[in-house]
Design a protein around this motif. Structure first.
Motif, mmCIF file in Angstrom:
data_model
loop_
_atom_site.group_PDB
_atom_site.id
_atom_site.type_symbol
_atom_site.label_atom_id
_atom_site.label_comp_id
_atom_site.label_asym_id
_atom_site.label_seq_id
_atom_site.Cartn_x
_atom_site.Cartn_y
_atom_site.Cartn_z
ATOM 1 N N PHE A 208 20.552 8.347 11.122
ATOM 2 C CA PHE A 208 21.368 7.072 10.831
ATOM 3 C C PHE A 208 21.459 5.945 11.795
ATOM 4 O O PHE A 208 22.358 5.316 11.585
ATOM 5 C CB PHE A 208 22.999 7.637 10.605
ATOM 6 C CG PHE A 208 23.121 8.512 9.535
ATOM 7 C CD1 PHE A 208 23.202 10.053 9.526
ATOM 8 C CD2 PHE A 208 22.901 8.141 7.973
ATOM 9 C CE1 PHE A 208 23.319 11.126 8.553
ATOM 10 C CE2 PHE A 208 22.926 9.060 6.898
ATOM 11 C CZ PHE A 208 23.008 10.431 7.597
ATOM 12 N N SER B 136 26.356 7.239 7.589
ATOM 13 C CA SER B 136 26.778 8.706 7.334
ATOM 14 C C SER B 136 28.158 9.051 7.295
ATOM 15 O O SER B 136 28.656 10.146 7.296
ATOM 16 C CB SER B 136 26.058 9.418 8.675
ATOM 17 O OG SER B 136 26.605 8.858 9.784
ATOM 18 N N PHE B 137 29.018 7.966 7.240
ATOM 19 C CA PHE B 137 30.542 8.146 7.164
ATOM 20 C C PHE B 137 30.875 8.434 5.412
ATOM 21 O O PHE B 137 30.320 8.075 4.826
ATOM 22 C CB PHE B 137 31.132 6.952 7.675
ATOM 23 C CG PHE B 137 30.827 6.529 9.140
ATOM 24 C CD1 PHE B 137 29.886 5.587 9.512
ATOM 25 C CD2 PHE B 137 31.395 7.182 10.064
ATOM 26 C CE1 PHE B 137 29.559 5.209 10.609
ATOM 27 C CE2 PHE B 137 31.205 6.739 11.228
ATOM 28 C CZ PHE B 137 30.260 5.860 11.786
ATOM 29 N N ALA C 293 23.387 23.901 2.918
ATOM 30 C CA ALA C 293 23.829 22.501 2.967
ATOM 31 C C ALA C 293 23.229 21.744 1.766
ATOM 32 O O ALA C 293 22.310 22.187 0.886
ATOM 33 C CB ALA C 293 23.193 21.865 4.266
ATOM 34 N N THR C 294 23.917 20.765 1.364
ATOM 35 C CA THR C 294 23.705 19.943 0.136
ATOM 36 C C THR C 294 23.942 18.491 0.474
ATOM 37 O O THR C 294 24.613 18.113 1.592
ATOM 38 C CB THR C 294 24.493 20.481 -0.985
ATOM 39 O OG1 THR C 294 24.048 19.704 -2.083
ATOM 40 C CG2 THR C 294 25.846 20.238 -0.756
ATOM 41 N N GLY C 295 23.276 17.484 -0.333
ATOM 42 C CA GLY C 295 23.952 16.046 -0.312
ATOM 43 C C GLY C 295 23.434 15.533 1.047
ATOM 44 O O GLY C 295 22.306 15.960 1.765
ATOM 45 N N LEU C 296 24.202 14.510 1.568
ATOM 46 C CA LEU C 296 23.857 13.771 2.563
ATOM 47 C C LEU C 296 23.795 14.598 3.812
ATOM 48 O O LEU C 296 22.904 14.308 4.761
ATOM 49 C CB LEU C 296 25.112 12.730 2.862
ATOM 50 C CG LEU C 296 24.585 11.644 3.767
ATOM 51 C CD1 LEU C 296 23.540 10.854 3.170
ATOM 52 C CD2 LEU C 296 25.834 10.374 3.759
ATOM 53 N N GLU C 297 24.848 15.798 3.967
ATOM 54 C CA GLU C 297 24.643 16.566 5.133
ATOM 55 C C GLU C 297 23.376 17.392 5.102
ATOM 56 O O GLU C 297 22.601 17.499 6.383
ATOM 57 C CB GLU C 297 25.738 17.654 5.050
ATOM 58 C CG GLU C 297 25.841 18.444 6.072
ATOM 59 C CD GLU C 297 26.602 19.540 6.009
ATOM 60 O OE1 GLU C 297 27.439 19.743 4.871
ATOM 61 O OE2 GLU C 297 26.315 20.824 6.701
ATOM 62 N N ARG C 298 22.900 17.774 3.989
ATOM 63 C CA ARG C 298 21.351 18.242 4.071
ATOM 64 C C ARG C 298 20.498 17.452 4.470
ATOM 65 O O ARG C 298 19.499 17.699 5.199
ATOM 66 C CB ARG C 298 21.071 18.956 2.713
ATOM 67 C CG ARG C 298 19.766 19.599 2.685
ATOM 68 C CD ARG C 298 19.417 20.079 1.230
ATOM 69 N NE ARG C 298 18.208 20.801 1.243
ATOM 70 C CZ ARG C 298 18.157 22.221 0.996
ATOM 71 N NH1 ARG C 298 19.547 22.823 0.492
ATOM 72 N NH2 ARG C 298 17.235 22.979 1.077
ATOM 73 N N GLU D 11 20.569 15.003 6.409
ATOM 74 C CA GLU D 11 20.925 14.794 7.913
ATOM 75 C C GLU D 11 19.860 15.845 8.709
ATOM 76 O O GLU D 11 19.134 15.574 9.519
ATOM 77 C CB GLU D 11 22.283 14.487 8.381
ATOM 78 C CG GLU D 11 22.415 14.305 9.781
ATOM 79 C CD GLU D 11 23.860 14.481 10.280
ATOM 80 O OE1 GLU D 11 24.845 15.113 9.512
ATOM 81 O OE2 GLU D 11 24.181 13.602 11.188
ATOM 82 N N HIS E 244 30.231 16.007 4.089
ATOM 83 C CA HIS E 244 30.460 16.351 5.681
ATOM 84 C C HIS E 244 29.382 16.067 6.548
ATOM 85 O O HIS E 244 28.953 17.431 6.956
ATOM 86 C CB HIS E 244 31.344 17.408 5.691
ATOM 87 C CG HIS E 244 32.845 17.354 4.911
ATOM 88 N ND1 HIS E 244 33.753 18.248 5.054
ATOM 89 C CD2 HIS E 244 33.485 16.142 4.633
ATOM 90 C CE1 HIS E 244 34.958 17.841 4.378
ATOM 91 N NE2 HIS E 244 34.472 16.472 4.015
ATOM 92 N N THR E 245 28.900 14.977 7.077
ATOM 93 C CA THR E 245 27.794 14.972 8.062
ATOM 94 C C THR E 245 28.437 15.408 9.328
ATOM 95 O O THR E 245 29.616 15.608 9.550
ATOM 96 C CB THR E 245 27.354 13.565 7.957
ATOM 97 O OG1 THR E 245 28.135 12.626 7.922
ATOM 98 C CG2 THR E 245 26.512 13.209 6.322
ATOM 99 N N SER E 246 27.468 15.367 10.288
ATOM 100 C CA SER E 246 28.032 15.605 11.604
ATOM 101 C C SER E 246 29.062 14.577 12.136
ATOM 102 O O SER E 246 30.012 15.174 12.860
ATOM 103 C CB SER E 246 27.003 15.678 12.621
ATOM 104 O OG SER E 246 26.108 14.526 12.743
ATOM 105 N N ILE E 247 29.061 13.226 11.679
ATOM 106 C CA ILE E 247 30.089 12.339 12.489
ATOM 107 C C ILE E 247 31.242 12.649 11.728
ATOM 108 O O ILE E 247 32.429 12.723 12.218
ATOM 109 C CB ILE E 247 29.521 11.265 12.502
ATOM 110 C CG1 ILE E 247 30.293 10.296 13.353
ATOM 111 C CG2 ILE E 247 29.564 10.344 10.925
ATOM 112 C CD1 ILE E 247 29.527 9.120 13.774
ATOM 113 N N GLY F 92 28.325 18.021 -0.013
ATOM 114 C CA GLY F 92 27.405 17.657 1.132
ATOM 115 C C GLY F 92 27.841 16.351 2.065
ATOM 116 O O GLY F 92 27.007 15.923 2.626
ATOM 117 N N MET G 226 22.406 5.684 14.703
ATOM 118 C CA MET G 226 23.669 5.357 15.552
ATOM 119 C C MET G 226 23.408 5.046 16.985
ATOM 120 O O MET G 226 24.267 4.581 17.621
ATOM 121 C CB MET G 226 24.708 6.491 15.272
ATOM 122 C CG MET G 226 24.808 6.990 13.857
ATOM 123 S SD MET G 226 26.343 5.955 12.973
ATOM 124 C CE MET G 226 27.624 6.809 13.782
#
Lengths: 262, 131
Positions: free
Chosen positions: B62, A8-9, B43-48, B50, A72-75, A70, B64
């Protein structure tokens, strides 16, 4: 949706902006020297233009990566938060040095300035006139920016817009009043330690107000383009943190340089 | 100028009757106020991805988080999910351990850490695929 990574980075794409920024900063600072030594601003203005174009395009890329792609994931957002906190901390240390210089000169005034502070012959500003208005303006802008933040978190688009607009207006109002004060001042930067410490401290503060106002203006235009959602609006939060920092520095300036030192 | 701003701010900040409750968190919203976009919709992409995984109940899409071990015996080893045929595992042997014992875990070869706990590789499910 195709995922480029299984983590997720955000590993950023290759970008020219760090190089143009470094080059621009070099030209800008050399230009300042040329300005002081040869009374010629050309190189400085050229450097300023390169820095401005770098900043616009770099931060535009960040908005694109976060809002449109998109990434900018939470991490990633956590990392950005830490980055802003550390940057503001470094700015606090920067201002600390100017306050040190002020107290060094003012707590034990030297013979040359008459063993007094303000020095003999210096007419300081009345802290209860324009400087007090400026204090109220910045405190009020802290309220409006908090109002805008709560409006965003509570899904209120219109009130967020109004809060941001008011904050920017108050910021511009502060800068205008301070510019008039500079014009009307009875002393200059070369008038003893008083002038040096006053204009270095308030001057750098003024630059930070202009930067903060610009940041908030960008947030205003991003808000109008619906870049922010009620959960994810870190660009706005970073601008608000910076603005509160600018406000706090002013309070210290007002209390020590304008009031105690006046 | 200051007076005009103060009066404008007072008018805008005047308390309003709360708007009708909805699933969105709204208060002090006038009927004419525009609303912000829905966060998941925005939201879109990887953020969405998640956010969608979290909405489906997987709060660690992910992978973690530190996994709590199961029984960890030879018959019931702690299952380690992996997308590949091997995964690096770090065993925190006891709560006050001041080092992590790392080892490679391979498919089909359960392994024992020096502290006595067993690990076994399993196939991980794609957390972003709908079932």
């Amino acid at each position: 949706m195709m995922m480029k990574s299984d983590h997720s980075f955000h590993l950023v794409d290759l970008s020219p902006w760090p190089l143009t920024g470094a080059t621009g900063a070099f030209i800008l600072t050399t230009g300042i020297v040329k300005w002081f030594q040869e009374m010629n601003m050309n190189l400085f203005l050229f450097g300023m233009m390169i820095m401005a174009l770098t900043c616009i395009q770099w931060w535009r890329d960040i908005s694109r990566e976060g809002t449109f792609q998109g990434l900018h994931t939470s991490i990633v957002a956590k990392g950005l938060r830490w980055g802003m906190i550390l940057f503001i901390t470094s700015e606090v240390l920067f201002f600390f040095s100017f306050f040190w210089a002020f107290f060094h000169s003012s707590l034990a005034p030297s013979m040359e300035i008459g063993l007094m502070w303000p020095p003999k012959g210096v007419l300081p500003f009345n802290p209860f006139q324009v400087p007090l208005l400026n204090t109220i303006i910045l405190l009020g802008s802290g309220v409006t920016v908090t109002w805008a933040h709560h409006s965003i978190m509570e899904n209120n688009f219109s009130q967020a817009f109004l809060g941001l607009l008011l904050t920017v207006t108050l910021g511009v109002y502060f800068t205008s009043l301070q510019a008039l004060e500079y014009w009307e001042a009875s002393f200059t930067i070369s008038d003893s330690a008083y002038g040096s410490t006053f204009f270095m401290a308030t001057g750098f503060h003024g630059i930070h107000v202009i930067i903060g106002t610009t940041f908030l203006t960008v947030c205003l235009s991003r808000h109008m383009k619906s870049h922010f959602s009620s959960n994810h609006h870190f660009g706005f939060e970073a601008a608000a943190w910076y603005w509160h920092f600018v406000d706090v520095v002013w309070l210290f300036l007002y209390m020590s340089i304008y009031w105690w030192g006046g | 100028m200051a007076g005009v701003i103060a009066r404008t701010a007072a008018t805008l900040a005047r308390a309003r009757p709360p708007f009708a409750a909805s699933s969105l968190h709204t208060s002090s919203v006038r009927a004419a106020d525009k609303l912000m976009p829905d966060p998941l919709d925005h939201a879109t992409g990887l953020e969405r991805k998640e956010l969608e995984a979290i909405a489906r109940g997987n709060d660690d899409p992910f992978m973690m988080k530190v996994l709590k071990r199961a029984a960890g015996t030879k018959d019931q080893p702690t299952l380690i999910p992996s997308f590949h045929a091997e995964r690096l595992v770090g065993c925190v042997c006891h709560e006050d351990a001041f080092y992590i014992n790392y080892m490679w875990l391979y498919k089909g070869e359960p392994k024992r850490c020096e502290c006595g706990y067993w690990f076994k590789l399993t196939k991980a499910e794609d957390p972003f695929k709908f079932k």
